[in-house]
Design an enzyme around this catalytic site. Sequence first.
Site, PDB file in Angstrom:
ATOM      1  N   SER A 174     -16.120  20.297   0.665  1.00  0.00           N
ATOM      2  CA  SER A 174     -14.829  20.166   1.347  1.00  0.00           C
ATOM      3  C   SER A 174     -13.726  20.252   0.300  1.00  0.00           C
ATOM      4  O   SER A 174     -13.936  19.906  -0.868  1.00  0.00           O
ATOM      5  CB  SER A 174     -14.744  18.816   2.069  1.00  0.00           C
ATOM      6  OG  SER A 174     -13.422  18.554   2.515  1.00  0.00           O
TER       7      SER A 174
ATOM      8  N   TYR B 292     -15.654   9.604   2.024  1.00  0.00           N
ATOM      9  CA  TYR B 292     -16.034  10.990   2.323  1.00  0.00           C
ATOM     10  C   TYR B 292     -15.609  11.916   1.182  1.00  0.00           C
ATOM     11  O   TYR B 292     -16.388  12.766   0.723  1.00  0.00           O
ATOM     12  CB  TYR B 292     -15.386  11.419   3.637  1.00  0.00           C
ATOM     13  CG  TYR B 292     -15.618  12.860   4.012  1.00  0.00           C
ATOM     14  CD1 TYR B 292     -16.828  13.262   4.584  1.00  0.00           C
ATOM     15  CD2 TYR B 292     -14.625  13.818   3.825  1.00  0.00           C
ATOM     16  CE1 TYR B 292     -17.043  14.587   4.944  1.00  0.00           C
ATOM     17  CE2 TYR B 292     -14.832  15.145   4.185  1.00  0.00           C
ATOM     18  CZ  TYR B 292     -16.040  15.522   4.748  1.00  0.00           C
ATOM     19  OH  TYR B 292     -16.242  16.831   5.095  1.00  0.00           O
TER      20      TYR B 292
ATOM     21  N   LYS C 267     -17.914  14.318  -1.334  1.00  0.00           N
ATOM     22  CA  LYS C 267     -17.746  15.766  -1.428  1.00  0.00           C
ATOM     23  C   LYS C 267     -17.448  16.202  -2.858  1.00  0.00           C
ATOM     24  O   LYS C 267     -17.829  17.309  -3.275  1.00  0.00           O
ATOM     25  CB  LYS C 267     -16.655  16.234  -0.463  1.00  0.00           C
ATOM     26  CG  LYS C 267     -17.068  16.111   1.002  1.00  0.00           C
ATOM     27  CD  LYS C 267     -18.374  16.858   1.294  1.00  0.00           C
ATOM     28  CE  LYS C 267     -18.740  16.847   2.751  1.00  0.00           C
ATOM     29  NZ  LYS C 267     -19.975  17.597   3.045  1.00  0.00           N
TER      30      LYS C 267
END
Length: 256
Positions: free
Chosen positions: A149, A162, A166
Amino acid sequence: MTEGQRMFQLEGKIALVTGASRGIGEAVAKTLAGHGAEVILTSRKLGDLERVAAAIHEAGGRATALACHIGEMTQIGDLFAQVRARFAKLDILVNNAATNPFFGEVLNADEWAWDKTCNVNLKGYFFMSQYAARVMKEQGGGAIVNVASINGIKPAPFQGIYSITKAGVIAMTKSFAKELAGFNIRVNALLPGITDTKFSAVMVQNAEFMQAVLPMIPMGRVGQPGDMAGAVLYLVSDAAAYTTGACIIADGGMLA
């Protein structure tokens, strides 16, 4: 067929796509199947996978649905035992399944959110890649694509854990790429921007959030799952024969 077209053909290839029941994973699986690969679809729920497999079959492609929770080591082992028994090889792995159970400030994040996110987004990707690379090494090569991401480069507000995972996926991609290049195994990453999927619905369906974000995207829109499939096709095809350790950003220009 031109030489350029042949470079993107995947006839005779076996591809495994995680998180293939919807969103980016579904789009990638359909694209790979459309270019000749036989696709193994995985996610936690078999019923959702069978819908995607049926659509691929209807379009003339080949697909097999196998349930697997990549946060569970036993299930990863069982999955690859089935891959070896039923297909005898694996040419392509697309690590796409991910989770983001907590949307909020890092000061309010609990241990369960850390454990669940890291277990799937990092541990799952690592051991899926390890199992796949062992098969690929035996057969003389293969290609792995990790869906990371842009959060791994520029963490987004309220997505701290998160974003951390990533960033780890990006580092993992480069580490595997260096160690596996000698075995003719290429490892690359796709870094999507905001994409209109169920996974990111909490953002895309928030009018206030989108009003603030859209002006930051030069192309003026969020991505669609199909926008990501072409980049993955390139990375797993012969067109990317000299590409490993790369991170392709698909974000409508947000990080430009």
